[in-house]
Write an enzyme that holds these catalytic residues in place. Structure first.
Site, PDB file in Angstrom:
ATOM      1  N   LYS A  13       0.832  -1.214   0.000  1.00  0.00           N
ATOM      2  CA  LYS A  13       0.000   0.000   0.000  1.00  0.00           C
ATOM      3  C   LYS A  13       0.867   1.264   0.000  1.00  0.00           C
ATOM      4  O   LYS A  13       0.636   2.181  -0.771  1.00  0.00           O
ATOM      5  CB  LYS A  13      -0.930   0.023   1.232  1.00  0.00           C
ATOM      6  N   ARG A  88      -9.371   0.837   9.231  1.00  0.00           N
ATOM      7  CA  ARG A  88      -9.029  -0.544   9.554  1.00  0.00           C
ATOM      8  C   ARG A  88     -10.123  -1.236  10.349  1.00  0.00           C
ATOM      9  O   ARG A  88      -9.981  -2.423  10.655  1.00  0.00           O
ATOM     10  CB  ARG A  88      -7.753  -0.563  10.403  1.00  0.00           C
ATOM     11  N   ARG A 127      11.554  -6.468   4.751  1.00  0.00           N
ATOM     12  CA  ARG A 127      11.390  -5.085   5.239  1.00  0.00           C
ATOM     13  C   ARG A 127      12.096  -4.900   6.580  1.00  0.00           C
ATOM     14  O   ARG A 127      12.650  -3.842   6.850  1.00  0.00           O
ATOM     15  CB  ARG A 127       9.903  -4.735   5.355  1.00  0.00           C
ATOM     16  N   ARG A 133      11.827  -2.097  11.178  1.00  0.00           N
ATOM     17  CA  ARG A 133      10.600  -1.780  11.927  1.00  0.00           C
ATOM     18  C   ARG A 133      10.379  -2.814  13.013  1.00  0.00           C
ATOM     19  O   ARG A 133      10.395  -4.012  12.740  1.00  0.00           O
ATOM     20  CB  ARG A 133       9.404  -1.778  10.970  1.00  0.00           C
ATOM     21  N   ARG A 144      -0.827  -8.843  13.732  1.00  0.00           N
ATOM     22  CA  ARG A 144      -1.288  -7.851  12.736  1.00  0.00           C
ATOM     23  C   ARG A 144      -2.158  -8.514  11.674  1.00  0.00           C
ATOM     24  O   ARG A 144      -3.195  -7.970  11.278  1.00  0.00           O
ATOM     25  CB  ARG A 144      -0.083  -7.160  12.091  1.00  0.00           C
TER      26      ARG A 144
HETATM   27  P1  AMP Z   1       0.968   0.367   9.295  1.00  0.00           P
HETATM   28  O1  AMP Z   1       2.199   1.157   9.012  1.00  0.00           O
HETATM   29  O2  AMP Z   1      -0.232   0.831   8.540  1.00  0.00           O
HETATM   30  O3  AMP Z   1       1.196  -1.109   9.168  1.00  0.00           O
HETATM   31  O4  AMP Z   1       0.625   0.630  10.834  1.00  0.00           O
HETATM   32  C1  AMP Z   1       1.527   0.296  11.862  1.00  0.00           C
HETATM   33  C2  AMP Z   1       0.775   0.181  13.177  1.00  0.00           C
HETATM   34  O5  AMP Z   1       0.158   1.438  13.502  1.00  0.00           O
HETATM   35  C3  AMP Z   1      -0.389  -0.806  13.188  1.00  0.00           C
HETATM   36  O6  AMP Z   1       0.021  -2.145  13.427  1.00  0.00           O
HETATM   37  C4  AMP Z   1      -1.243  -0.264  14.319  1.00  0.00           C
HETATM   38  O7  AMP Z   1      -0.686  -0.536  15.584  1.00  0.00           O
HETATM   39  C5  AMP Z   1      -1.118   1.233  14.091  1.00  0.00           C
HETATM   40  N1  AMP Z   1      -2.143   1.736  13.140  1.00  0.00           N
HETATM   41  C6  AMP Z   1      -1.915   2.300  11.920  1.00  0.00           C
HETATM   42  N2  AMP Z   1      -3.063   2.643  11.335  1.00  0.00           N
HETATM   43  C7  AMP Z   1      -4.059   2.272  12.182  1.00  0.00           C
HETATM   44  C8  AMP Z   1      -5.480   2.335  12.120  1.00  0.00           C
HETATM   45  N3  AMP Z   1      -6.119   2.844  11.055  1.00  0.00           N
HETATM   46  N4  AMP Z   1      -6.175   1.853  13.183  1.00  0.00           N
HETATM   47  C9  AMP Z   1      -5.554   1.358  14.258  1.00  0.00           C
HETATM   48  N5  AMP Z   1      -4.213   1.244  14.369  1.00  0.00           N
HETATM   49  C10 AMP Z   1      -3.460   1.697  13.340  1.00  0.00           C
END
Ligand code: AMP
Length: 206
Positions: A13, A88, A127, A133, A144
């Site tokens: 994404k 989400r 990654r 990360r 996740r």
């Molecule tokens: P991402 O980079 O989108 O994979 O997000 C990393 C982490 O941030 C996720 O595993 C969640 O802990 C938190 N996070 C990001 N976006 C959201 C969202 N829309 N709702 C809840 N938690 C989020």
């Protein structure tokens, strides 16, 4: 044009969102990036969400909805937004519709990047090597992916019922995925134009 890039962690994404920013002048709103920035700058919010993120759990709906609303207001007049990693959960999707409607906007398109679980694991391993990360480890990734299947995947019927969902093969290489996304967006842009013409044609009998 407001677009949601939808898919499990490591579906691509962020990579595709960045291309669309460069090619179409849209603004990428990644809640994950916003939360990581908050952590990096050591804000109260950053401290609050650090453990949750490292574990692989979702932070509360209120927090991410507030972040998105703040960005919508900071970018008034933008050509459009790419929502990356948001919404989400069903309440987040409903809040997004409300927030956009309050600003005379709506979600135009939801593009789902479909990637096999095995390929996701391989991407997460890579990654972690590239970016380090903390949540790209097997335990957090399992959580996740579980959260995606339980809380995020139910949004697919929500958007499908609105006729906004398009699926793209996210297993293909980056260029091919980008071309498939462009195809969906251009086709939709064409439909919108056709819709506008028929509106005027109907009005003036043309
Ligand atoms: P991402 O980079 O989108 O994979 O997000 C990393 C982490 O941030 C996720 O595993 C969640 O802990 C938190 N996070 C990001 N976006 C959201 C969202 N829309 N709702 C809840 N938690 C989020």
């Amino acid at each position: 044009m407001n677009l949601i890039l939808f898919g499990p962690p490591a579906a691509g994404k962020g990579t595709q969102a960045k291309r669309l920013v460069a090619e179409r002048g849209l603004i990428q709103l990644s809640t994950g990036d916003m939360l990581r920035a908050a952590r990096k700058s050591g804000t109260e919010l950053g401290l609050k969400v650090a453990g949750i993120m490292d574990r692989g759990d979702l932070v509360s709906d209120d927090i991410v909805i507030a972040l998105i609303e703040e960005q919508l207001d900071m970018n008034k007049g933008a050509a459009g937004f790419i929502f990356d990693g948001f919404p989400r959960t069903v309440p987040q999707a409903e809040a997004l519709d409300t927030a956009l409607a309050a600003r005379d906007m709506h979600v135009d398109s939801v593009i789902r990047l479909k990637v096999d679980d095995e390929a996701l694991v391989a991407r997460i391993v890579k990654r972690f090597q590239d970016e380090g990360r903390k949540d790209d480890n097997p335990e957090s990734f399992k959580i996740r992916l579980g959260n995606y299947n339980k809380q995020t995947a139910p949004l697919l019927p929500f958007y499908s019922a609105q006729g906004k969902l398009a699926e793209v093969d996210g297993m293909a290489d980056i260029e091919t995925v980008a071309a498939s996304i462009a195809h969906v967006l251009d086709r939709q842009g064409g439909q919108n134009q056709a819709g506008k013409k028929s509106f005027w044609a109907r009005l003036f009998g043309g």
